[in-house]
Design an enzyme around this catalytic site. Sequence first.
Site, PDB file in Angstrom:
ATOM      1  N   MET A  49       0.815  -1.217   0.000  1.00  0.00           N
ATOM      2  CA  MET A  49       0.000   0.000   0.000  1.00  0.00           C
ATOM      3  C   MET A  49       0.851   1.271   0.000  1.00  0.00           C
ATOM      4  O   MET A  49       0.326   2.375   0.101  1.00  0.00           O
ATOM      5  CB  MET A  49      -0.956   0.000   1.189  1.00  0.00           C
TER       6      MET A  49
ATOM      7  N   ASN B  76      -7.801  -1.394   6.965  1.00  0.00           N
ATOM      8  CA  ASN B  76      -7.278  -1.843   8.251  1.00  0.00           C
ATOM      9  C   ASN B  76      -5.746  -1.896   8.314  1.00  0.00           C
ATOM     10  O   ASN B  76      -5.170  -1.860   9.390  1.00  0.00           O
ATOM     11  CB  ASN B  76      -7.881  -3.238   8.523  1.00  0.00           C
ATOM     12  N   HIS B  77      -5.077  -1.931   7.149  1.00  0.00           N
ATOM     13  CA  HIS B  77      -3.614  -2.125   7.152  1.00  0.00           C
ATOM     14  C   HIS B  77      -2.892  -0.909   7.740  1.00  0.00           C
ATOM     15  O   HIS B  77      -3.408   0.215   7.694  1.00  0.00           O
ATOM     16  CB  HIS B  77      -3.112  -2.367   5.726  1.00  0.00           C
TER      17      HIS B  77
ATOM     18  N   TYR C  38       2.724   7.518  14.104  1.00  0.00           N
ATOM     19  CA  TYR C  38       1.485   6.734  14.043  1.00  0.00           C
ATOM     20  C   TYR C  38       0.266   7.600  14.330  1.00  0.00           C
ATOM     21  O   TYR C  38      -0.721   7.589  13.577  1.00  0.00           O
ATOM     22  CB  TYR C  38       1.604   5.589  15.045  1.00  0.00           C
ATOM     23  N   SER C  39       0.319   8.377  15.426  1.00  0.00           N
ATOM     24  CA  SER C  39      -0.819   9.235  15.785  1.00  0.00           C
ATOM     25  C   SER C  39      -1.111  10.265  14.708  1.00  0.00           C
ATOM     26  O   SER C  39      -2.274  10.575  14.430  1.00  0.00           O
ATOM     27  CB  SER C  39      -0.561   9.954  17.109  1.00  0.00           C
TER      28      SER C  39
ATOM     29  N   LYS D 194      -3.182   8.537  12.148  1.00  0.00           N
ATOM     30  CA  LYS D 194      -4.529   8.134  12.590  1.00  0.00           C
ATOM     31  C   LYS D 194      -5.440   9.348  12.812  1.00  0.00           C
ATOM     32  O   LYS D 194      -6.634   9.284  12.535  1.00  0.00           O
ATOM     33  CB  LYS D 194      -4.435   7.264  13.852  1.00  0.00           C
TER      34      LYS D 194
ATOM     35  N   THR E 293      -2.900  -8.338  19.385  1.00  0.00           N
ATOM     36  CA  THR E 293      -2.288  -8.887  18.166  1.00  0.00           C
ATOM     37  C   THR E 293      -0.787  -9.074  18.397  1.00  0.00           C
ATOM     38  O   THR E 293      -0.199  -8.411  19.262  1.00  0.00           O
ATOM     39  CB  THR E 293      -2.483  -7.941  16.965  1.00  0.00           C
TER      40      THR E 293
ATOM     41  N   THR F 151       1.737  -8.078  16.703  1.00  0.00           N
ATOM     42  CA  THR F 151       2.486  -6.822  16.514  1.00  0.00           C
ATOM     43  C   THR F 151       2.396  -5.939  17.754  1.00  0.00           C
ATOM     44  O   THR F 151       3.415  -5.435  18.242  1.00  0.00           O
ATOM     45  CB  THR F 151       1.922  -6.029  15.307  1.00  0.00           C
TER      46      THR F 151
HETATM   47  N1  NAP Z   1      -3.333  -4.038  18.027  1.00  0.00           N
HETATM   48  C1  NAP Z   1      -3.652  -2.925  18.664  1.00  0.00           C
HETATM   49  O1  NAP Z   1      -3.416  -2.785  19.874  1.00  0.00           O
HETATM   50  C2  NAP Z   1      -4.321  -1.803  17.919  1.00  0.00           C
HETATM   51  C3  NAP Z   1      -4.750  -0.707  18.679  1.00  0.00           C
HETATM   52  C4  NAP Z   1      -5.399   0.343  18.022  1.00  0.00           C
HETATM   53  C5  NAP Z   1      -5.592   0.278  16.644  1.00  0.00           C
HETATM   54  N2  NAP Z   1      -5.158  -0.794  15.934  1.00  0.00           N
HETATM   55  C6  NAP Z   1      -5.367  -0.791  14.486  1.00  0.00           C
HETATM   56  O2  NAP Z   1      -5.854  -2.040  14.039  1.00  0.00           O
HETATM   57  C7  NAP Z   1      -5.403  -2.271  12.701  1.00  0.00           C
HETATM   58  C8  NAP Z   1      -4.774  -3.647  12.607  1.00  0.00           C
HETATM   59  O3  NAP Z   1      -3.686  -3.722  13.511  1.00  0.00           O
HETATM   60  P1  NAP Z   1      -3.031  -5.118  13.960  1.00  0.00           P
HETATM   61  O4  NAP Z   1      -2.591  -4.976  15.348  1.00  0.00           O
HETATM   62  O5  NAP Z   1      -3.923  -6.218  13.570  1.00  0.00           O
HETATM   63  O6  NAP Z   1      -1.709  -5.090  13.025  1.00  0.00           O
HETATM   64  P2  NAP Z   1      -0.903  -6.268  12.313  1.00  0.00           P
HETATM   65  O7  NAP Z   1      -1.230  -7.598  12.884  1.00  0.00           O
HETATM   66  O8  NAP Z   1       0.510  -5.839  12.294  1.00  0.00           O
HETATM   67  O9  NAP Z   1      -1.475  -6.222  10.819  1.00  0.00           O
HETATM   68  C9  NAP Z   1      -1.102  -5.254   9.915  1.00  0.00           C
HETATM   69  C10 NAP Z   1      -1.491  -5.723   8.538  1.00  0.00           C
HETATM   70  O10 NAP Z   1      -1.097  -4.743   7.569  1.00  0.00           O
HETATM   71  C11 NAP Z   1      -0.314  -5.369   6.565  1.00  0.00           C
HETATM   72  N3  NAP Z   1       0.697  -4.431   6.077  1.00  0.00           N
HETATM   73  C12 NAP Z   1       1.809  -3.971   6.691  1.00  0.00           C
HETATM   74  N4  NAP Z   1       2.496  -3.135   5.893  1.00  0.00           N
HETATM   75  C13 NAP Z   1       1.820  -3.087   4.721  1.00  0.00           C
HETATM   76  C14 NAP Z   1       2.042  -2.431   3.487  1.00  0.00           C
HETATM   77  N5  NAP Z   1       3.126  -1.654   3.278  1.00  0.00           N
HETATM   78  N6  NAP Z   1       1.152  -2.593   2.470  1.00  0.00           N
HETATM   79  C15 NAP Z   1       0.059  -3.378   2.657  1.00  0.00           C
HETATM   80  N7  NAP Z   1      -0.197  -4.032   3.806  1.00  0.00           N
HETATM   81  C16 NAP Z   1       0.678  -3.896   4.823  1.00  0.00           C
HETATM   82  C17 NAP Z   1       0.314  -6.571   7.252  1.00  0.00           C
HETATM   83  O11 NAP Z   1       0.605  -7.617   6.342  1.00  0.00           O
HETATM   84  P3  NAP Z   1       1.983  -7.778   5.507  1.00  0.00           P
HETATM   85  O12 NAP Z   1       3.093  -7.567   6.463  1.00  0.00           O
HETATM   86  O13 NAP Z   1       1.860  -9.158   4.966  1.00  0.00           O
HETATM   87  O14 NAP Z   1       1.903  -6.732   4.443  1.00  0.00           O
HETATM   88  C18 NAP Z   1      -0.829  -7.025   8.144  1.00  0.00           C
HETATM   89  O15 NAP Z   1      -1.732  -7.832   7.430  1.00  0.00           O
HETATM   90  C19 NAP Z   1      -4.462  -1.121  12.366  1.00  0.00           C
HETATM   91  O16 NAP Z   1      -5.142  -0.131  11.626  1.00  0.00           O
HETATM   92  C20 NAP Z   1      -4.077  -0.576  13.728  1.00  0.00           C
HETATM   93  O17 NAP Z   1      -3.718   0.791  13.691  1.00  0.00           O
HETATM   94  C21 NAP Z   1      -4.523  -1.839  16.544  1.00  0.00           C
END
Ligand code: NAP
Length: 293
Positions: A93, A119-120, A183-184, A187, A220, A222
Amino acid sequence: MGLLLKSLFPRMGLVLAIFFYSAKQEFKVEMLKGKRVIVTGASSGIGEQMAYHLARTGSHILITARTEDKLQKVSTQCRELGAASIHYVSGSMENMAFAQEVVKEAEKLWGGLDMLILNHIGSTYFGYFKGDTEHLRKLLEINVLSYVTMTVSALPMLKESRGSIVAVSSLAGKVGTPFTVPYSTTKFALDGFFSSLRQMLVVENANVSITLCVLGYINTDTAMKTVSHVIRNKPAPKEECALEIIKSGALRQRELHYPYISVTIPLLLRDWAPDFLDSLTRNNMDIEKVKRT
Ligand SMILES: NC(=O)c1ccc[n+]([C@@H]2O[C@H](COP(=O)([O-])OP(=O)(O)OC[C@H]3O[C@@H](n4cnc5c(N)ncnc54)[C@H](OP(=O)(O)O)[C@@H]3O)[C@@H](O)[C@H]2O)c1
Ligand SMILES: *[C@@H]1O[C@H](CO)[C@@H](O)[C@H](O)[C@H]1NC(C)=O
């Protein structure tokens, strides 16, 4: 005061009455059965879990992320769980042409689209701000510009289907937190774009819903790897989080707060006691544990 009593209070009463008595619509699986849905960042974490929930509801699913073998595994699982159909496209992306290509793929596959779940996120650091504007530029492209690009490409199909856009954001996209400056920034930008676009769509009489998901701390891989040694409270489960996101999109809600209490309280404090909220946020972290680089 007389005017207030005569006009404002009765109106407020009416608004409150509507708020409390309007029967809240309940989520039903049929709402998503057979719907055509794109999920980005679906190779891991919350996105992966959303794909599984959509599969169980019998949706047509198109998933995307960079890592092809992970997408393949998620697809296999979705097929077993009952997806009406499942496809994937891999790519980054960072590239806006790729963002458009994903939407075109949906058009080719289905001739339309009902829900776009954005979501990415690009990888970033949790730590002291390094003043690295190049990193911030790249993150803005991945976390914001590709969301805008996909939205613009998908809007004609979504207007046609009276569909929905779901943008996954964070409490860190509503409230300032230390150690998440790049990041902030991205968002908060999502809130600006999607809140303004929501208004634009109303003015244009376009029936496309926009749901902004304000998430707290989720377990998650990450998030656990980057922040679990610093954040004091316990993370919420990604499976439930993913389900709540999907429900909020299907119900065409304006915002999702998940977990509800730990997101809603800071949002209430934000405008009334911002300094107090800032100190609560810092106190929730073990700042000593953040490495200085
Ligand atoms: N976990 C939390 O505590 C938390 C808190 C608040 C908000 N969120 C939000 O929830 C959402 C999902 O987070 P998560 O924790 O599930 O993260 P995650 O497990 O790291 O997933 C991120 C996803 O984005 C993909 N990605 C990374 N770089 C990319 C790129 N350059 N192009 C396309 N895809 C890419 C990754 O796959 P590849 O590496 O295969 O590309 C992966 O599928 C995000 O928007 C995050 O801001 C999460
Ligand atoms: C917008 O579309 C949804 C889903 O099709 C429908 O339930 C709702 O009644 C529509 N709203 C308006 C104002 O047309």
